[in-house]
Design a protein around this motif. Structure first.
Motif, mmCIF file in Angstrom:
data_model
loop_
_atom_site.group_PDB
_atom_site.id
_atom_site.type_symbol
_atom_site.label_atom_id
_atom_site.label_comp_id
_atom_site.label_asym_id
_atom_site.label_seq_id
_atom_site.Cartn_x
_atom_site.Cartn_y
_atom_site.Cartn_z
ATOM 1 N N PHE A 106 0.971 -0.761 -0.319
ATOM 2 C CA PHE A 106 -0.257 -0.483 0.488
ATOM 3 C C PHE A 106 1.010 1.268 0.268
ATOM 4 O O PHE A 106 0.640 2.094 -0.658
ATOM 5 C CB PHE A 106 -0.827 -0.098 1.231
ATOM 6 N N GLN A 137 1.218 3.949 -3.391
ATOM 7 C CA GLN A 137 0.105 5.576 -2.527
ATOM 8 C C GLN A 137 1.321 6.343 -3.223
ATOM 9 O O GLN A 137 0.711 6.617 -3.715
ATOM 10 C CB GLN A 137 -0.463 5.177 -1.129
ATOM 11 N N THR A 155 1.803 6.500 -6.822
ATOM 12 C CA THR A 155 0.417 7.378 -7.565
ATOM 13 C C THR A 155 1.173 8.528 -7.360
ATOM 14 O O THR A 155 0.282 9.421 -8.246
ATOM 15 C CB THR A 155 -0.538 7.048 -6.991
ATOM 16 N N ALA A 158 -1.752 6.116 5.361
ATOM 17 C CA ALA A 158 -2.313 7.144 4.679
ATOM 18 C C ALA A 158 -1.472 8.463 5.146
ATOM 19 O O ALA A 158 -1.176 8.392 5.713
ATOM 20 C CB ALA A 158 -3.668 6.503 4.707
ATOM 21 N N GLU A 189 -1.329 11.948 0.362
ATOM 22 C CA GLU A 189 -1.679 12.693 -0.438
ATOM 23 C C GLU A 189 -2.631 14.289 -0.457
ATOM 24 O O GLU A 189 -2.567 15.233 -0.728
ATOM 25 C CB GLU A 189 -3.240 12.133 -1.398
ATOM 26 N N TYR A 237 -9.557 6.675 -2.424
ATOM 27 C CA TYR A 237 -8.215 5.603 -2.369
ATOM 28 C C TYR A 237 -8.502 4.739 -3.734
ATOM 29 O O TYR A 237 -7.541 4.965 -4.358
ATOM 30 C CB TYR A 237 -7.266 5.290 -0.917
ATOM 31 N N PHE A 259 -5.985 5.474 -7.000
ATOM 32 C CA PHE A 259 -5.323 4.438 -8.440
ATOM 33 C C PHE A 259 -6.368 4.359 -9.391
ATOM 34 O O PHE A 259 -5.636 4.432 -10.234
ATOM 35 C CB PHE A 259 -5.948 3.399 -8.097
ATOM 36 N N GLY A 293 -2.959 -1.178 -5.688
ATOM 37 C CA GLY A 293 -3.685 -0.569 -5.163
ATOM 38 C C GLY A 293 -5.061 -0.597 -4.824
ATOM 39 O O GLY A 293 -5.456 -0.897 -3.813
#
Length: 476
Positions: free
Chosen positions: A47, A51, A54, A208, A211, A372, A376, A409
């Motif tokens: 993950f 992540q 991306t 996480a 982003e 998410y 992805f 992902g």
């Protein structure tokens, strides 16, 4: 004028570490005992790395304020952009009560540890605390910025270092028995039932947050090489810190006795009692308490700003009203506080504080992973839809690389959503059907409300061309 290239790989790595690491994930992982090591590594590989790759590509291709909203809108249109930011905002609305339970359980150790299991104390405490934090932020960001900075240093970094150091002293200085046996067979997770690994979804969630970072490519030396290197280094450092923190907890407290919201304080209480330093328990609790407040404070406005970016003309005018003096989204924050208060009442209809904490954590994971899924998917779609857009960093091996990273992902996030729905083995949740109704039904209700808001917007026949595509670039 060309921007000065001041950021290097180490700077990006440090930002990732500070932004992502959270002490409250350690008790969840420590429940697995030795097998948590393998699960942390799997979460990192399956993950965290996808992540990071991306986010690096999408943020350098579309360096605009709004992040996930911008990427979803560019790939799938205005509706899905709004629904993505709606889900992202709701994630934080649900996250606040679970984080507040963690804070209240920690604060109890400043007075009486038994209060951490008193649902009346915890519910009243977190209700009052969240309204205080909301009112502070409504009236400007001066105090708010101080709380966030103090929380990061005194509430997360220092207690984390102390926990690892004390666990070593527990064995070498106090010559105490390690409470968890680490053997080769014990490292393997128990996969006989999915209910045995439901906390794995929270371990994935613990990675996480990339982003949220602003676009750094134009300030970075050789971003094409710096971003993947920083991600790989972060993927080694962050899991290592999580693993060390988890092992430290299990050295002092047996996994079966670790509380989801109180595990860190349990370990600290045991070792300070053994050292004859009972007065230090309250000080440690206060530090972690400050860290929790700083964590909530740092998130309380950001997601609302994403909703503002994506909801011009969509949300009711009442919701988008700003404070006359401070410019803060006053009505949105008050609305948010009301929803959080209702969620607190719902969560404490469960039998225990721990079950309330898990219910909210599971709902947070589901709502957070929905954007998410979009992110992805957007990575793959935009390779075909917008191949002309220049990305300062691009995942290698062409479209195959995008499919590989995006596909992994999507699979991991989908699996995490399924895990979040399954009740954990051995936890007292009361009526199972009622638990699932609150978890799944509450999540669907939130999403349906967002859909109805957008449908109402469409019916008003607002001219989408009059709405800005998205916000201004993050970097000046």
């Amino acid at each position: 004028m060309e921007k000065q290239k001041i950021l290097k790989v180490r700077d990006i790595v440090l930002m990732n570490v500070v932004a992502i690491i959270g002490l409250r994930w350690l008790p969840l992982a420590a429940k697995y005992g030795p097998s948590s090591i393998i699960l942390w590594l799997l979460a990192s590989i399956l993950f965290f790395i996808p992540q990071g790759l991306t986010v690096s590509e999408l943020s350098t291709g579309w360096p605009y304020e709004g992040g996930l909203y911008v990427w979803a809108k560019e790939a799938f249109g205005e509706k899905y952009g709004f629904l993505t930011s709606w889900s992202y905002w709701l994630t934080n609305v649900v996250y606040y009560p679970s984080m507040l339970i963690y804070i209240a359980s920690t604060a109890a150790y400043m007075v009486n540890p038994k209060l951490a299991e008193n649902d009346r104390f915890v519910s009243i405490f977190i209700f009052i605390l969240f309204w205080i934090i909301t009112l502070i932020n409504v009236n400007g960001l001066n105090i708010s910025k101080w709380l966030s900075n103090a929380g990061g240093l005194f509430g997360t970094i220092i207690p984390g270092i102390l926990l690892i150091g004390f666990s070593i002293y527990w064995v070498t200085g106090l010559h105490q028995k390690i409470q968890t046996v680490y053997t080769a067979p014990s490292l393997l997770p128990n996969l006989s039932s999915l209910s045995n690994i439901v906390f794995f979804s929270s371990m994935i969630f613990a990675f996480a947050g990339l982003e949220l970072a602003p676009t750094l490519a134009e300030r970075t030396e050789n971003p094409e090489k710096a971003f993947p290197r920083a991600i790989l280094l972060s993927a080694m450092i962050i899991p290592a810190l999580y693993i060390l923190g988890t092992i430290s907890t299990t050295f002092i407290v047996p996994p079966k006795e670790i509380g989801l919201a109180t595990g860190i304080m349990q370990a600290i209480q045991i070792i300070f009692n053994k050292m004859g330093l009972k007065y230090m328990i309250g000080i440690a609790a206060f530090l972690i308490f400050i860290g929790g407040i700083g964590g909530i404070n740092a998130w309380i406005i950001g997601p609302i700003n994403m909703i503002f970016t994506s909801s011009k003309g969509i949300m009711p005018p009442f919701f988008t009203k700003s404070h006359d003096k401070y410019g803060t989204p006053v009505n949105a924050m008050i609305t948010q506080a009301v929803i959080v208060s209702l969620l607190i009442l719902m969560a404490f209809s469960t039998p225990t504080v721990e079950s309330a904490y898990w219910l909210l954590s599971a709902m947070t994971s589901i709502l957070y992973f929905i954007p998410y899924l979009v992110m992805f998917s957007a990575l793959i779609v935009l390779r075909y839809k917008r191949p002309d857009v220049k990305r300062l960093y691009k995942i290698p091996f062409g479209n195959f690389g995008a499919w590989l990273v995006g596909g992994i992902g999507l699979l991991v996030v989908s699996f995490s959503i399924v895990l979040s729905i399954i009740p954990p083995a051995g936890m007292e949740l009361g009526n199972l059907l009622w638990y699932e109704v609150k978890l799944v039904g509450g999540t669907l209700l939130f999403l349906i409300i967002g859909y109805l808001i957008y449908r109402n917007y469409e019916k008003r026949n607002v001219n989408i061309k009059d709405i800005p595509l998205y916000g201004m670039p993050l970097m000046p």
